[in-house]
Design an enzyme around this catalytic site. Structure first.
Site, short mmCIF file in Angstrom:
data_model
loop_
_atom_site.label_atom_id
_atom_site.label_comp_id
_atom_site.label_asym_id
_atom_site.label_seq_id
_atom_site.Cartn_x
_atom_site.Cartn_y
_atom_site.Cartn_z
N ASN A 1 155.27 46.09 -46.92
CA ASN A 1 155.88 46.43 -45.64
C ASN A 1 154.99 46.00 -44.48
O ASN A 1 153.76 46.03 -44.57
CB ASN A 1 156.21 47.93 -45.55
N SER A 2 155.68 45.61 -43.41
CA SER A 2 154.98 45.36 -42.15
C SER A 2 155.87 45.91 -41.05
O SER A 2 156.48 45.17 -40.28
CB SER A 2 154.72 43.86 -41.97
N CYS B 1 146.03 51.20 -40.29
CA CYS B 1 147.31 50.48 -40.43
C CYS B 1 147.03 48.98 -40.42
O CYS B 1 146.48 48.45 -39.44
CB CYS B 1 148.28 50.82 -39.30
N LYS C 1 142.47 58.79 -42.04
CA LYS C 1 143.11 57.99 -43.10
C LYS C 1 142.43 56.63 -43.25
O LYS C 1 142.34 55.86 -42.30
CB LYS C 1 144.60 57.81 -42.79
N ASN D 1 145.52 53.89 -47.49
CA ASN D 1 146.62 53.21 -46.82
C ASN D 1 146.97 51.99 -47.69
O ASN D 1 146.43 51.83 -48.79
CB ASN D 1 146.20 52.81 -45.40
N GLY E 1 153.00 51.56 -53.68
CA GLY E 1 153.73 51.79 -54.92
C GLY E 1 152.85 51.68 -56.16
O GLY E 1 151.62 51.57 -56.06
C1 LIG Z 1 157.43 51.61 -45.30
C2 LIG Z 1 156.07 52.20 -45.15
C3 LIG Z 1 155.64 52.64 -43.90
C4 LIG Z 1 154.37 53.20 -43.75
N1 LIG Z 1 153.99 53.65 -42.52
C5 LIG Z 1 152.79 54.28 -42.37
C6 LIG Z 1 152.42 54.87 -41.13
O1 LIG Z 1 153.16 54.86 -40.15
N2 LIG Z 1 151.21 55.47 -41.07
C7 LIG Z 1 150.35 55.56 -42.13
O2 LIG Z 1 149.26 56.14 -42.02
N3 LIG Z 1 150.69 55.03 -43.33
C8 LIG Z 1 151.88 54.40 -43.47
N4 LIG Z 1 152.24 53.90 -44.69
C9 LIG Z 1 151.30 54.02 -45.82
C10 LIG Z 1 151.59 55.26 -46.67
O3 LIG Z 1 151.46 56.45 -45.93
C11 LIG Z 1 150.66 55.32 -47.91
O4 LIG Z 1 149.32 55.41 -47.46
C12 LIG Z 1 150.77 54.09 -48.79
O5 LIG Z 1 152.10 53.61 -48.83
C13 LIG Z 1 150.30 54.36 -50.22
O6 LIG Z 1 151.08 55.36 -50.84
P1 LIG Z 1 152.35 55.03 -51.79
O7 LIG Z 1 151.93 53.97 -52.75
O8 LIG Z 1 152.70 56.34 -52.43
O9 LIG Z 1 153.44 54.55 -50.89
C14 LIG Z 1 153.50 53.32 -44.87
C15 LIG Z 1 153.95 52.89 -46.12
C16 LIG Z 1 155.21 52.34 -46.28
C17 LIG Z 1 155.65 51.91 -47.64
#
Ligand SMILES: Cc1cc2nc3c(=O)[nH]c(=O)nc-3n(C[C@H](O)[C@H](O)[C@H](O)COP(=O)(O)O)c2cc1C
Length: 313
Positions: free
Chosen positions: A70-71, A132, A175, A202, A227
């Site tokens: 994602n971006s 981020c 974070k 992150n 993921g």
């Molecule tokens: C679509 C999407 C948007 C995200 N937006 C943010 C965000 O706004 N702020 C943030 O700290 N992390 C953001 N993340 C990161 C997640 O909070 C998390 O740190 C990362 O996805 C790893 O966890 P996961 O594998 O369970 O998704 C985002 C992740 C995804 C997939």
């Protein structure tokens, strides 16, 4: 047997150690038809900035074999929009609200946001998103050629956390980014600047290419990977950080079910956050909470705290 899932992160008391990862749960209201939000340990909202942001141009997400790229680029309504439109729904839930903030303009913006949130009784904690990968990078010295995220530089991390710490008594979470050589250095810098906890990880920088067009599948080219693909990396980083800091760790990265969540507790996390899994099964967090209770009962463990950092090596 009474099972205790309660944990403390700074001064924040959680009924259980399972929360939503920022950016994957909107502002909670989006999930109200799918789960009982009151059962969550905490709600971490999508990162906000001082001014509203439209985010990056589409396409902003794409699936990869074991994860999501994602971006989004921190699309958000800005602090005013957040306070007016998003807080009213969350405050009646009675679940601790952790507000994630980011800065477009260096440390000053963190200070302004933290000052503002410090005054709001509905806000239980502030998460500094210094990691981020999808927004403009911050340079410490103007004109310096290499631009980096705050969380890719121990000194910049120290300065950002210390500045926020000075203006708020609320629980402060920092974070961290996995896109570094040694995440423990950054975690220690955040700890010495006064953060109450660190959250990691992150997303990991990645990319994907459409071979028919020769173009990247994400408009910005590179993006953050989340993921199941990143779970072993996240776990390793939690374990490394656990050995180096005294403050609690909120572990995340590829948690899809109770087993992957349990691994994080054993590696040293005091709480876990669920991100990408929310898009696949919005009940994941609820299932993890009941799965933790069952696991502890089955193994005659009364308190989740006994599990934290219990890795046998
Ligand atoms: C679509 C999407 C948007 C995200 N937006 C943010 C965000 O706004 N702020 C943030 O700290 N992390 C953001 N993340 C990161 C997640 O909070 C998390 O740190 C990362 O996805 C790893 O966890 P996961 O594998 O369970 O998704 C985002 C992740 C995804 C997939």
């Amino acid at each position: 047997m009474g099972i205790n899932l309660k944990v403390k992160i700074g001064r924040l008391k959680l009924q259980n150690p399972v929360m939503a990862a920022s950016g994957t749960f909107g502002y909670a209201e989006e999930f109200k038809d799918f789960i009982d939000l009151k059962k969550l340990g905490a709600i971490v909202t999508k990162t906000i900035t001082l001014k509203p942001r439209a985010g990056n141009p589409p396409p902003r997400t794409c699936e990869t074999p074991a994860g999501l790229l994602n971006s989004i680029g921190l699309e958000n309504p800005g602090i005013d929009g957040f306070v007016e439109e998003k807080i009213p729904f969350i405050k009646v839930l009675g679940v601790p609200l952790i507000v994630s903030i980011a800065s477009e303009e260096g440390v000053e913006e963190f200070v302004n946001l933290a000052k503002r949130l410090d005054k709001l009784k509905e806000v239980s904690a502030i998460e500094l998103n210094i990691s981020c990968p999808n927004i403009k990078k911050v340079t410490r010295s103007p004109g310096h050629q290499v631009t980096r995220l705050i969380s890719q530089d121990a000194k910049a991390t120290f300065e950002a956390v210390r500045a926020a710490r000075k203006v708020t008594r609320k629980t402060l979470i920092t974070k961290l980014s996995p896109n570094v050589t040694d995440i423990t250095e950054i975690a220690q810098a955040a700890e010495s600047a006064g953060t109450d906890a660190v959250a990691l990880i992150n997303t990991l920088m990645g990319m994907s290419i459409n071979v028919k067009t020769g173009k990247p599948k994400i408009a910005m080219g590179t993006a953050g990977l989340s993921g199941p693909a990143i779970q072993p990396v996240a776990l390793r980083m939690v374990w490394e950080v656990y050995k180096k800091v005294k403050i609690p760790i909120i572990g995340m990265g590829g948690i899809m079910d109770v087993e992957s969540a349990l691994e994080f507790f054993i590696a040293g996390a005091s709480a876990v956050a669920v991100g990408t899994a929310n898009f696949i099964n919005p009940r994941t967090m609820i299932e993890i909470i009941s799965g933790l209770e069952k696991y502890l009962a089955r193994n005659k463990i009364r308190d989740i705290k006994e599990l934290i950092g219990s890795l046998k090596i």
